[in-house]
Enzyme design. Structure first.
Site, short mmCIF file in Angstrom:
data_model
loop_
_atom_site.label_atom_id
_atom_site.label_comp_id
_atom_site.label_asym_id
_atom_site.label_seq_id
_atom_site.Cartn_x
_atom_site.Cartn_y
_atom_site.Cartn_z
N GLU A 35 -29.53 4.96 -28.78
CA GLU A 35 -28.23 4.33 -29.01
C GLU A 35 -27.40 4.17 -27.73
O GLU A 35 -26.18 4.10 -27.79
CB GLU A 35 -27.44 5.09 -30.08
CG GLU A 35 -28.17 5.15 -31.43
CD GLU A 35 -27.38 5.89 -32.50
OE1 GLU A 35 -26.29 5.42 -32.87
OE2 GLU A 35 -27.86 6.95 -32.95
N THR A 40 -29.58 -3.93 -26.59
CA THR A 40 -28.51 -4.93 -26.44
C THR A 40 -28.64 -5.64 -25.09
O THR A 40 -28.38 -6.85 -24.99
CB THR A 40 -27.13 -4.26 -26.57
OG1 THR A 40 -27.09 -3.49 -27.77
CG2 THR A 40 -26.03 -5.31 -26.63
N ARG A 171 -27.60 -3.23 -35.17
CA ARG A 171 -28.33 -2.03 -34.78
C ARG A 171 -29.66 -1.95 -35.52
O ARG A 171 -29.72 -1.87 -36.73
CB ARG A 171 -27.49 -0.79 -35.08
CG ARG A 171 -28.21 0.53 -35.09
CD ARG A 171 -28.64 0.97 -33.72
NE ARG A 171 -29.31 2.26 -33.77
CZ ARG A 171 -30.13 2.70 -32.82
NH1 ARG A 171 -30.39 1.96 -31.76
NH2 ARG A 171 -30.69 3.89 -32.93
N ASP A 201 -38.49 -2.64 -22.97
CA ASP A 201 -37.57 -1.79 -23.71
C ASP A 201 -38.39 -0.80 -24.54
O ASP A 201 -39.36 -1.18 -25.20
CB ASP A 201 -36.69 -2.65 -24.63
CG ASP A 201 -35.75 -1.81 -25.50
OD1 ASP A 201 -35.38 -0.70 -25.07
OD2 ASP A 201 -35.40 -2.27 -26.60
#
Length: 379
Positions: A35, A40, A171, A201
């Protein structure tokens, strides 16, 4: 059976093309704890350097956005009587709304009815729910909660199409290794044209980090994402551990990794909007990092001082002398090697702000492109 699968020659051609692109590209690896905002950043690269998100791609995110809403309102209502001191609902009739949500459970719903959205809206407008939301550092709540709950009337519409900002806030937990390829213009100083980038990622939760080493080979630069706003929160997977402490610990380990010594290290102190809001609303950094009391720099504002403290902490960690052991399979001996301190580059980011991310990436592109041009020239 004849005719099944792809021709062998075609597979070989695709593999060779992939290898060629891999060699000619600058490889960027996004690392950080759960998180922190890594995914993003990937989305922002798609917006800034590819073609953004098509209408169909946006529609595919609707179930996840609605699940973000349900997870958010459920977690807030569930924790109202568990935080200390507890909070009560203030609007008459909302006890039934809360029961409705809690009876559904925390898992993804098969259907989001008008009744469901009516209950969510009523609860979100309750001052007791708002007070519990303001204390979300005392329990686990996704950062996108306010964004989507504020947009409940838009999202409930049958013809709702997520905005680009909705996509950025959506999310979805990363549990696999993903990559994105994009090109960036090369300044005339370095010959013009364009440079190709591959960005990877990986999941940041503890259970996902064992996969990181799979993508260490050939990486040119690490973009280590640290959520600065996590200073007063605990991990989902271990509520006894401070999130920011965990992120800094993982960062220190990566600085000392012999597998990444040749990779540049760029740190994004992310979620600066949330960080600023917490500091300005009186959240005390020294409560979670006692050494902040002895931090003597005064830069005009509490926010600037807190930023400087985190920058100095990160810089000090990167300068720690690291000793690694090297095994020689021929002589069957182990030797120790002291690794020199590494240089790092620190930037303050808001991953959901496209212009902020563009500005930050523009400031680091020259350094990355300079190295990528060297790679391109060698092929």
């Amino acid at each position: 059976m004849f005719g099944c699968g792809r021709p062998k020659n075609r597979e070989n051609d695709e593999e060779r093309e992939h290898d060629r692109r891999f060699k000619r590209s600058t490889k960027l690896l996004l690392l950080g704890t759960g998180e922190s905002g890594k995914t993003t950043i990937i989305k922002q690269m798609k917006i800034l350097h590819i073609n953004g998100f098509s209408t169909e791609e946006k529609k595919q995110k609707i179930p996840y956005i609605k699940q973000n809403i349900h997870e958010s309102i459920y977690d807030i209502v569930y924790n109202m009587d568990k935080i200390d001191p507890p909070v009560k609902l203030e609007k008459s009739g909302n006890e039934e709304c809360a029961k409705f949500i809690l009876d559904l459970g925390p898992e993804e719903l098969e259907e989001y009815t008008e009744e469901y959205f009516d209950n969510v809206k009523s609860l979100w407008n309750d001052q007791g729910v708002q007070k519990t939301f303001e204390r979300s550092n005392e329990y686990q709540l996704i950062d996108s909660a306010q964004h989507f709950l504020d947009r409940i009337d838009e999202i409930r519409k049958p013809d709702y199409i997520p905005s680009t900002q909705d996509i950025l806030f959506c999310r979805i937990r990363t549990t696999s290794i993903s990559e994105i390829e994009f090109s960036v213009p090369v300044p005339k100083t370095y010959g013009g044209g364009s440079a190709n980038f591959l960005m990877y990622d990986v999941g940041g939760q503890r259970g996902e980090r064992r996969k990181w080493i799979q993508v260490f080979d050939g990486i040119d630069a690490i973009l280590f994402i640290i959520a600065a706003s996590d200073f007063d929160q605990t991990l989902r997977e271990d509520e006894s551990k401070n999130r920011l402490e965990e992120a800094l610990s993982v960062f220190r380990d990566m600085c000392g990794s012999r597998f990444l010594r040749k990779a540049g290290m760029i740190v994004f102190l992310n979620k600066q909007d949330l960080f600023q809001r917490k500091i300005e609303h009186g959240r005390k950094l020294e409560k979670y990092f006692p050494e902040y009391k002895n931090f003597n720099k005064t830069l005009g504002s509490a926010v600037d001082n807190a930023k400087a403290f985190l920058e100095e902490k990160i810089t000090q960690m990167s300068k720690i002398q690291v000793t690694v052991k090297n095994y020689n399979p021929i002589t069957k001996t182990v030797t120790e090697e002291k690794l020199p301190p590494r240089d790092i580059y620190i930037h303050h980011t808001i991953a959901t702000d496209t212009q902020n991310v563009k500005k930050v990436f523009d400031s680091v592109h020259e350094m990355i492109i300079k190295e990528s041009v060297k790679n391109i020239a060698s092929y």
